[in-house]
Design an enzyme around this catalytic site. Structure first.
Site, PDB file in Angstrom:
ATOM      1  N   LYS A   1       4.038  14.692  -4.551  1.00  0.00           N
ATOM      2  CA  LYS A   1       4.518  14.089  -6.678  1.00  0.00           C
ATOM      3  C   LYS A   1       3.705  14.845  -6.965  1.00  0.00           C
ATOM      4  O   LYS A   1       2.529  16.041  -6.841  1.00  0.00           O
ATOM      5  CB  LYS A   1       2.506  12.748  -6.197  1.00  0.00           C
ATOM      6  CG  LYS A   1       2.929  11.836  -7.482  1.00  0.00           C
ATOM      7  CD  LYS A   1       1.974  11.086  -7.190  1.00  0.00           C
ATOM      8  CE  LYS A   1       1.888  10.188  -8.788  1.00  0.00           C
ATOM      9  NZ  LYS A   1       0.557   9.292  -9.422  1.00  0.00           N
TER      10      LYS A   1
ATOM     11  N   HIS B   1      -9.351   5.271  -7.702  1.00  0.00           N
ATOM     12  CA  HIS B   1      -8.546   4.370  -7.005  1.00  0.00           C
ATOM     13  C   HIS B   1      -9.003   5.114  -5.471  1.00  0.00           C
ATOM     14  O   HIS B   1      -9.276   6.691  -5.866  1.00  0.00           O
ATOM     15  CB  HIS B   1      -6.591   4.382  -7.335  1.00  0.00           C
ATOM     16  CG  HIS B   1      -6.766   6.156  -6.914  1.00  0.00           C
ATOM     17  ND1 HIS B   1      -6.915   6.965  -8.351  1.00  0.00           N
ATOM     18  CD2 HIS B   1      -5.902   6.797  -5.959  1.00  0.00           C
ATOM     19  CE1 HIS B   1      -6.056   8.264  -7.855  1.00  0.00           C
ATOM     20  NE2 HIS B   1      -5.232   7.740  -6.054  1.00  0.00           N
TER      21      HIS B   1
ATOM     22  N   ASP C   1      -6.572   6.600  -2.571  1.00  0.00           N
ATOM     23  CA  ASP C   1      -4.906   6.863  -1.688  1.00  0.00           C
ATOM     24  C   ASP C   1      -4.461   6.019  -0.098  1.00  0.00           C
ATOM     25  O   ASP C   1      -5.709   5.970   0.649  1.00  0.00           O
ATOM     26  CB  ASP C   1      -5.225   8.826  -1.431  1.00  0.00           C
ATOM     27  CG  ASP C   1      -4.788   9.043  -2.668  1.00  0.00           C
ATOM     28  OD1 ASP C   1      -5.317   8.904  -3.939  1.00  0.00           O
ATOM     29  OD2 ASP C   1      -5.681  10.412  -1.884  1.00  0.00           O
TER      30      ASP C   1
ATOM     31  N   HIS D   1     -11.551   8.233  -6.592  1.00  0.00           N
ATOM     32  CA  HIS D   1     -11.180   9.339  -6.706  1.00  0.00           C
ATOM     33  C   HIS D   1     -10.890   9.198  -8.411  1.00  0.00           C
ATOM     34  O   HIS D   1      -9.546   7.811  -8.197  1.00  0.00           O
ATOM     35  CB  HIS D   1     -10.865  10.828  -6.924  1.00  0.00           C
ATOM     36  CG  HIS D   1      -9.373  10.194  -5.884  1.00  0.00           C
ATOM     37  ND1 HIS D   1      -9.428   9.451  -5.119  1.00  0.00           N
ATOM     38  CD2 HIS D   1      -8.279  10.672  -6.304  1.00  0.00           C
ATOM     39  CE1 HIS D   1      -7.817   9.703  -4.328  1.00  0.00           C
ATOM     40  NE2 HIS D   1      -7.555  10.476  -5.239  1.00  0.00           N
TER      41      HIS D   1
END
Length: 337
Positions: free
Chosen positions: A204, A223, A225, A279
Site C-alpha cells: 500500500k 487501528h 493491522d 497506531h
C-alpha cells in the site's frame, strides 16, 4: 471516481490559502492530534540490528519487542538503500502524475478487490474521512500479482517494485523464523501457520498531502493491522504515532530502517503472546508524507487460529479460528469477530 481525492481537496485549499478543512476531515476532540499527542517526547521503539552475528540475541530482541510493544524498527536488514530510494522515487512520481493517469489504475467499485488507486478503505461509522489517498497492489508471490493495478508510469515502476518485493520476501522469512523461535516453536512453524509459501504480500502506498489544519485531521485513524506482519518504509516526514501508556507518541524516524508492525493474525496465532500494535497517522501542514507498508497476509481461504502447541488447560484459546477473508470482512465493515 468513488469519492473526491484528498490530493484534489488539498490542492484547491492551497490555492485559496485556506486555514480550514471540510468538516468530514475534522476528527472528534478525543481523536484530534493536537489534544491527544504527548508533545516533546519522541517514542524510541526498539531498534534491532539484523546484521548482529548473534542470532540468539536478534531472536530475543524481536520476541521481547513483539510482546511488549507490537512494533520495532530493523536496521542492517538486507534491503539496499538504493532499492528503498527507487521504491520511494517511483511511488512519489506516480502520485504526482495528472489525475486521469492515476484513475487508470483506480479500484473497480463493484469488483470487491482492495487493489488499485483509491481514497476510502473501510466503513466510516461516523462519516469522517482520513486525509490520505492510496494505491494497493499485491507484490508477492509472483503468482498472486495482477499487473492491471500496477502503474504504467513512471516506466521503471514495475522494475523497482519487483526488485523490492524479491528482497523483502527474505526479510519476511527471517522475521517469521525469529518470531517462531521466540514462541518456543520450530523455526518454520509460525510461517506455515500463517499460510506458508502462499502468504500474500500486499503493498500500500499512503499519500498524505499537506493539510492546513494538521491539529484537527488524521491521515489514518487509530487501528491495528489485520495482517500477520507489516513491513513499512516511511519518508522523512513525521507522522506515525503509537499508543503506549495511555498516550499517543510520535515514533522516531530512522533513515533506511524498516518499521515492523505485529498484526492481528500474529496476535491470534500466538494466542495473545505477541501484541498487534495500535497506531495512527498524523499529517503535516507544509510537507507531503508518504509511506510504503507491505502487509504479509494469509491467503483468503486460509484458516487462522491459535497454534495448538501454544494452547493447554492453563492457556485456553483466546481467539476464534476463521478464514482470513472472513476476518478481513468483519474488520473492514466494523463487525465483531
Amino acid at each position: 471516481m468513488e469519492v473526491e481525492r484528498v490530493q484534489a481537496v488539498a490542492n484547491s485549499l492551497s490555492k485559496m490559502t485556506a486555514d480550514t478543512i471540510p468538516a468530514e476531515y475534522i476528527r472528534s476532540e478525543k481523536e484530534q492530534p493536537a489534544a491527544t499527542t504527548l508533545r516533546g517526547v519522541v517514542l524510541e521503539v526498539p531498534v534491532i540490528d539484523m546484521g548482529d552475528p548473534e542470532e540468539e540475541k536478534i531472536v530475543k530482541m524481536i520476541a521481547e519487542a513483539s510482546r511488549e510493544w507490537g512494533i520495532f524498527q530493523v536496521v542492517n536488514h538486507g534491503v539496499p538503500n538504493e532499492v528503498i530510494r527507487e521504491l520511494q522515487r517511483v511511488g512519489k512520481e506516480f502520485f504526482e502524475l495528472p489525475q486521469a493517469e492515476k484513475e487508470a489504475v483506480a479500484k473497480d467499485p463493484g469488483g470487491g478487490s482492495i487493489e488499485g488507486y483509491g481514497t476510502s478503505l473501510q466503513k466510516n461509522v461516523d462519516g469522517k474521512r482520513g486525509w490520505v489517498d492510496h494505491l494497493f497492489h499485491r507484490v508477492w508471490p509472483p503468482s498472486a500479482v495482477n499487473y492491471k493495478f500496477w502503474p504504467k508510469n513512471p516506466p521503471s515502476y514495475r522494475e523497482a517494485n519487483e526488485e523490492y518485493a524479491k528482497i523483502l520476501n527474505e526479510v519476511g522469512n527471517r522475521l517469521f523464523r525469529s518470531l517462531s523461535i521466540g514462541l518456543g516453536l520450530e523455526a518454520h512453524e509460525l510461517k506455515e501457520a500463517a499460510g506458508g509459501e502462499d502468504i500474500i504480500h500486499l503493498l500500500k502506498i499512503n499519500y498524505y498531502p499537506p493539510c492546513p489544519r494538521p491539529d484537527l485531521a488524521l491521515g489514518v485513524v487509530a487501528h491495528t493491522d489485520m495482517s500477520a506482519i507489516t513491513i513499512l518504509v516511511p519518508n522523512e516526514v513525521q507522522g506515525l504515532q503509537v499508543f503506549n501508556d495511555d498516550h499517543w507518541y510520535d515514533v522516531k524516524y530512522i533513515p533506511n530502517a524498516l518499521i515492523i508492525h505485529i498484526g492481528d493474525q500474529l496476535e491470534i496465532l500466538s494466542n495473545g503472546k505477541y501484541k498487534s500494535v495500535f497506531h495512527r497517522t498524523t499529517v503535516d501542514k507544509e510537507k507531503t508524507r508518504i509511506s510504503w507498508p507491505v502487509f504479509l497476509e494469509p491467503p483468503p481461504e486460509f484458516e487462522v487460529g491459535p497454534i495448538p502447541k501454544l494452547i493447554d488447560e492453563n492457556n485456553p484459546p483466546k481467539y476464534k479460528t476463521k478464514k482470513y477473508k472472513d476476518y478481513a470482512y468483519c474488520k473492514l465493515n466494523k463487525l465483531p469477530q
